[in-house]
Motif scaffolding. Structure first.
Motif, PDB file in Angstrom:
ATOM      1  N   TRP A 259      -3.198  -1.353   9.887  1.00 22.40           N
ATOM      2  CA  TRP A 259      -1.999  -1.593   9.068  1.00 22.40           C
ATOM      3  C   TRP A 259      -1.758  -3.100   8.926  1.00 22.40           C
ATOM      4  N   LEU A 260      -1.854  -3.816  10.028  1.00 22.77           N
ATOM      5  CA  LEU A 260      -1.686  -5.271  10.001  1.00 22.77           C
ATOM      6  C   LEU A 260      -2.775  -5.940   9.169  1.00 22.77           C
ATOM      7  N   PHE A 263      -2.669  -6.279   5.203  1.00 19.80           N
ATOM      8  CA  PHE A 263      -1.940  -7.327   4.484  1.00 19.80           C
ATOM      9  C   PHE A 263      -2.902  -8.413   4.003  1.00 19.80           C
ATOM     10  N   PHE A 286       2.451  -7.715  -0.212  1.00 15.11           N
ATOM     11  CA  PHE A 286       2.726  -7.386   1.189  1.00 15.11           C
ATOM     12  C   PHE A 286       3.768  -6.269   1.289  1.00 15.11           C
ATOM     13  N   SER A 287       4.856  -6.409   0.550  1.00 17.32           N
ATOM     14  CA  SER A 287       5.939  -5.434   0.630  1.00 17.32           C
ATOM     15  C   SER A 287       5.487  -4.065   0.152  1.00 17.32           C
ATOM     16  N   THR A 289       2.397  -2.910   0.037  1.00 18.54           N
ATOM     17  CA  THR A 289       1.406  -2.388   0.976  1.00 18.54           C
ATOM     18  C   THR A 289       2.091  -1.737   2.172  1.00 18.54           C
ATOM     19  N   ASN A 290       3.094  -2.408   2.696  1.00 20.99           N
ATOM     20  CA  ASN A 290       3.796  -1.887   3.869  1.00 20.99           C
ATOM     21  C   ASN A 290       4.534  -0.589   3.572  1.00 20.99           C
ATOM     22  N   THR A 291       5.230  -0.544   2.436  1.00 20.95           N
ATOM     23  CA  THR A 291       6.027   0.654   2.146  1.00 20.95           C
ATOM     24  C   THR A 291       5.145   1.842   1.777  1.00 20.95           C
ATOM     25  N   ALA A 294       4.165   3.349   5.047  1.00 25.13           N
ATOM     26  CA  ALA A 294       5.308   4.086   5.598  1.00 25.13           C
ATOM     27  C   ALA A 294       5.483   5.417   4.883  1.00 25.13           C
ATOM     28  N   LEU A 324      -2.103   3.401   2.752  1.00 26.90           N
ATOM     29  CA  LEU A 324      -2.691   2.079   2.556  1.00 26.90           C
ATOM     30  C   LEU A 324      -3.852   2.118   1.565  1.00 26.90           C
TER      31      LEU A 324
END
Length: 450
Positions: A259-260, A263, A286-287, A289-291, A294, A324
């Protein structure tokens, strides 16, 4: 520390603002007298190069994520083998991409032997200090671009490793890795990222590689799984027999590492960090990718609760990875809401595809085919939802072309290896575990010896 020497210096520094005030001189006027501004033509080069290096080592960290994920999802008697495979495949990918892959992926006007094994392999990077060179300072250093692109190549090989775990011999797998990273991956990647026909003639859009990286690894893994066959006892007497992983803590750690690293995977694919607009776009990537991750995790959590009456951690982990992969083809144009939904649908696909593969008796130890192949296809199709420049025909045609090429070539290589070296360990070795049978060492020796 000698405070007697520091205190007089501090007193002098403290008097500078007072002196400026007494002379009615501004700091800006003082700074103007000393030109401290870096050359304008270097700034974009510096920042884009720096972005490639940072993004590159984030993607390299994904190798650790794959290793931990696989080590946690295989049985304890095969943990050492998975760890060795992940270190070895990364090393082979680094050498093959240097010798062949980089120039094959960016061939210029045509593919030639000189193009594959010539300029970069023999001369490589810029000279030290850019001495006596007319380097184009409008982009980034060759070394940073090579380093960044290499990490994508190595990621493709990592995808294959987990699917074929617990029953494949070490050296046939590593030979396939050499072919995959040196030839299969760079050739198809050149069709999109090297200015090839999928990009030029069909408008194929794949921002960071849902198809170019992830589905390629998935197609290669699928071909291998079909030819290799399932693990002993996995599908016995018409039943599907679960084979739980050895360490779900490690698998969870691996998922967070991936996950890290993502980015860097998606953010670095902006390719430029030389303007405020590019920096803003990287932040948006980045935003999103993260959501998306989730959304995939939550969708898998809820769906497994509904279907099985209990949440399934392994499905939730793969749900996050599915989100992802799903957003990787287009992490820039979606809104946060759209990115969440794209990732969530990927999480649903994983939960539904894992049991489907078991019904088809396709043994995928870590769920790489649902995550990387199925969600890679979904993510590539989803580009048309948020990016008006994408066409459904261009996306579908490119998925099919890449899929057919990778699956057929991979199957041929697997069959050649099976006929010449043999792919599968013996039944006795598989029952014993590859750690002891192939390597003579165990990951958890105290556990086995009581």
């Amino acid at each position: 520390m000698d405070f007697k020497k520091i205190l007089p210096l501090a007193a002098v520094v403290a008097t500078v603002p007072l002196a400026l005030y007494a002379q009615d001189t501004t700091v800006a006027e003082v700074a103007a007298e000393v030109d401290m501004t870096p050359p304008n033509e270097d700034i974009g080069y510096i920042f884009t190069t720096f972005m490639f290096l940072v993004a590159g080592f984030l993607v390299m960290w994904m190798a650790a994520g794959f290793s931990m994920l696989e080590a946690g999802l295989v049985r304890s008697k095969n943990v050492t083998m998975q760890s060795l495979k992940n270190v070895s495949l990364f090393a082979f990918a680094a050498i093959m991409y240097y010798l062949v892959g980089y120039n094959l992926m960016y061939p210029g006007d045509a593919w030639t032997i000189q193009g594959m094994l010539g300029a970069f392999a023999l001369t490589g990077l810029e000279p030290v200090g850019l001495a006596d060179t007319a380097t184009d300072l409008t982009y980034a250093s060759v070394g940073s671009d090579f380093f960044f692109q290499l990490m994508f190549c190595a990621t493709t090989a990592s995808i294959v490793s987990g699917t074929l775990a617990e029953r494949i011999k070490l050296w046939p797998f590593l030979i396939f890795t050499i072919v995959l990273t040196g030839f299969i991956y760079p050739i198809q990647a050149s069709w999109k990222w090297g200015g090839g026909f999928l990009d030029a003639d069909y408008g194929f859009l794949d921002f960071a590689g849902s198809t170019v990286v992830h589905s390629v690894g998935g197609w290669a893994a699928l071909a291998g799984a079909l030819i290799l066959g399932p693990r002993l006892g996995k599908y016995k007497d018409g039943k599907i027999n679960p084979m739980p992983g050895s360490n779900l803590t490690l698998a969870t750690l691996g998922t967070f590492i991936l996950w890290l690293g993502w980015f860097g995977f998606n953010g670095g694919s902006q390719l430029y960090m030389d303007t405020a607009a590019n920096v803003a776009d990287i932040s948006r990537i980045f935003s999103n990718t993260n959501t998306a991750a989730a959304g995939g995790a939550i969708a898998a959590l809820i769906l497994t609760q509904i279907l099985y009456k209990k949440p399934d951690l392994t499905m939730v982990l793969n749900g996050a990875l599915a989100g992802l992969v799903s957003i990787t083809a287009e992490p820039l144009t979606p809104t946060l809401g759209a990115a969440t939904l794209i990732g969530a649908f990927g999480g649903v696909l994983v939960v539904l595809t894992v049991p489907l593969l078991d019904k088809l008796k396709i043994d995928d130890v870590v769920g790489a085919i649902p995550v990387h192949l199925v969600c890679g296809i979904w993510g590539t199709l989803a580009v048309v939802i948020t990016n008006p420049d994408a066409t459904l025909f261009g996306q579908v045609f490119s998925i099919v072309v890449v899929g057919v090429f990778v699956f057929v070539i991979s199957a041929v290589v697997w069959l050649i290896l099976k006929a010449t070296m043999g792919l599968r360990v013996s039944e006795e070795d598989e029952i014993m575990g590859l750690d002891k049978a192939e390597l003579g060492m165990e990951a958890y020796p105290e556990f086995y010896r009581g």
